[in-house]
Design an enzyme around this catalytic site. Structure first.
Site, mmCIF file in Angstrom:
data_model
loop_
_atom_site.group_PDB
_atom_site.id
_atom_site.type_symbol
_atom_site.label_atom_id
_atom_site.label_comp_id
_atom_site.label_asym_id
_atom_site.label_seq_id
_atom_site.Cartn_x
_atom_site.Cartn_y
_atom_site.Cartn_z
ATOM 1 N N ASP A 120 0.872 -1.174 0.000
ATOM 2 C CA ASP A 120 0.000 0.000 0.000
ATOM 3 C C ASP A 120 0.910 1.226 0.000
ATOM 4 O OD1 ASP A 120 -1.570 2.151 0.638
ATOM 5 O OD2 ASP A 120 -2.642 1.155 2.284
ATOM 6 N N LYS A 163 -2.276 11.975 -2.170
ATOM 7 C CA LYS A 163 -1.181 12.327 -1.257
ATOM 8 C C LYS A 163 0.000 12.835 -2.088
ATOM 9 C CE LYS A 163 -3.249 9.392 2.224
ATOM 10 N NZ LYS A 163 -3.150 8.203 3.100
HETATM 11 C C1 LIG Z 1 -4.052 7.432 3.638
HETATM 12 C C2 LIG Z 1 -3.864 5.975 3.631
HETATM 13 C C3 LIG Z 1 -4.891 5.105 3.222
HETATM 14 C C4 LIG Z 1 -6.341 5.499 3.103
HETATM 15 O O1 LIG Z 1 -6.757 6.380 2.244
HETATM 16 P P1 LIG Z 1 -8.262 6.943 2.292
HETATM 17 O O2 LIG Z 1 -8.392 7.458 0.906
HETATM 18 O O3 LIG Z 1 -8.285 7.963 3.363
HETATM 19 O O4 LIG Z 1 -9.183 5.805 2.555
HETATM 20 C C5 LIG Z 1 -4.602 3.752 3.108
HETATM 21 N N1 LIG Z 1 -3.382 3.285 3.387
HETATM 22 C C6 LIG Z 1 -2.383 4.074 3.807
HETATM 23 C C7 LIG Z 1 -1.049 3.470 4.100
HETATM 24 C C8 LIG Z 1 -2.608 5.439 3.962
HETATM 25 O O5 LIG Z 1 -1.619 6.216 4.416
#
Ligand SMILES: *Cc1c(COP(=O)(O)O)cnc(C)c1O
Length: 416
Positions: free
Chosen positions: A197, A226
């Site tokens: 992820d 992000k």
């Molecule tokens: C931010 C994040 C997510 C989740 O993203 P959302 O769009 O807020 O559901 C999943 N995994 C990691 C490692 C993250 O940092």
């Protein structure tokens, strides 16, 4: 937005206030960014009017010819960006991308091994409060408490003991490089699938500043909002052999109609991420992060793991007797937005915490470089060392506002 101003002045006013907050404040939350105006333009279009359940060429609604073309472009660009064999661009969020992977390859009560939340992992990796923790049998690895980095030997031992069906790697608050190949090999050794992820670091991975798990782990998931600097949303990448099961898990498994206006904006973001300018941006994120981190160290603050390889650092405040919550509030008063965060071997509750997480994607988008990062590091130190002195804090706030006004969010949109 003149129609909105007339029809709903209440909401219009709040949007303007938030715009002003974003313009005047220093945003150091590691998971946030400022999207290009072109990305916002694609999001605010008539594409939102249409249902497009299914995939290009296989929709459950008529009139999807332009949506097909848009989704194909988004998929192709994402594959090109990461060298992926297959991409699904429909997940509404990063968490939903992860859930779709689980749905595609696990049955209820199957075993997951993942990084624990208080060691930098994410809720959607099997935390008891999340549905992933309720439907699956989850074990956690953490960082080594001496070095505060991942120890692959220990993780391998744990994997042999647990025999998970899926090993999850990737984190929300881990300042060092993650060895995705090591995770893939551990998974292969114990007969597990692997999921990386890269929600936080996908922009660094596609720019070559962090090793990429695409083609290494079985699945790669990410958010698009992000470091990648696109609209809020998620994506999944995998090999051809998993393409069908992933697509089915997203729709009809997890979701109904895709957000086609967001998928168009994702396509615009991927186009931007393919440019040399974006690669330069990603390089500057890391340079800024290293500069900010070393400035804090020069001011006698301790960094978890002693530094950073990526877009964020974790400040350990336990030796200063300041909780993360208190630091977050004081910095907020100075116009500096960070978030409290647990640190390895945390003594305080997740609401208090002993640390704060500081990231550079947003200030880098605004054009700030090493000089500004040294200044920001000194301001953070000044606020934390004078945490009860409101005069000092309001002096810093004035300087923060002055700096921010020199680096507008959107130079071409007049600030309100
Ligand atoms: C931010 C994040 C997510 C989740 O993203 P959302 O769009 O807020 O559901 C999943 N995994 C990691 C490692 C993250 O940092």
């Amino acid at each position: 937005m003149s129609s909105l101003a007339l029809f709903d002045p209440e909401i219009f006013d709040l949007i303007n206030k938030e715009h002003k907050r974003q313009v005047e404040g220093l945003e150091l939350i590691a998971s946030e960014n400022v999207v290009a105006r072109e990305v916002m333009e694609a999001m605010g279009t008539i594409l939102t009017n249409k249902y497009a359940e299914g995939y290009p060429g296989k929709r459950y609604y008529g009139g999807c010819e332009f949506h097909d073309a848009i989704e194909n472009i988004a998929r192709d660009r994402l594959c090109k960006l990461f060298g992926a064999e297959h991409a699904n661009v429909q997940p509404h969020s990063g968490s939903q991308a992860n859930e779709a992977v689980y749905l595609s390859c696990l049955k209820p009560k199957d075993k997951i091994l993942s990084q624990s939340l208080n060691n930098g992992g994410h809720l959607s990796h099997g935390d008891p409060a999340n549905m992933s923790g309720k439907f699956f049998d989850v074990s956690f690895y953490g960082v080594d408490y001496d070095t505060e980095v991942l120890d692959y030997g220990t993780i391998e031992e744990l994997a042999r003991k647990v025999k998970p069906n899926l090993i999850v790697c990737g984190a929300s608050a881990y300042p060092r490089e993650i060895d995705f190949k090591a995770f893939a090999e551990i998974a292969e050794d114990v007969g597990a699938k692997s999921m990386a992820d890269i929600a936080h670091i996908s922009g660094l991975c596609c720019a070559g500043l962090h090793n990429s798990p695409v083609g290494v782990t079985t699945y790669t998931t990410s958010t698009t909002h992000k470091t990648l600097r696109g609209p809020r949303g998620g994506v999944i990448m995998c090999g051809k052999e998993s393409a069908n099961s992933i697509d089915k898990a997203v729709f009809p498994g997890m979701q109904g109609g895709p957000l086609m206006h967001v998928i168009a904006a994702k396509a615009v973001c991927f186009r931007e991420a393919l440019t040399d300018d974006y690669k330069e941006y990603a390089r500057q994120i890391v340079k800024n992060s290293r500069t900010l981190a070393s400035t804090l160290e020069d001011n006698n603050f301790r960094l978890v793991s002693g530094g950073t390889d990526n877009h964020l650092c974790l400040l350990d405040l336990s030796d200063k007797n300041i909780s993360g919550q208190r630091a977050e509030t004081a910095l907020g008063k100075a116009g500096i937005t960070v978030n409290k965060n647990t640190i390895p071997r945390e003594d305080l509750t997740p609401f208090e915490t002993s640390g704060i997480r500081i990231g550079t994607p947003t200030i880098t988008t605004r054009g700030m470089k090493e000089d500004e990062c040294r200044q920001i590091g000194d301001w953070i130190a000044k606020v934390l060392k004078n945490i009860d002195n409101n005069n000092v804090i309001s002096e810093v706030k004035k300087e923060v506002t002055a700096l921010c006004l020199k680096y507008p969010l959107y130079p071409e949109i007049r600030d309100i």
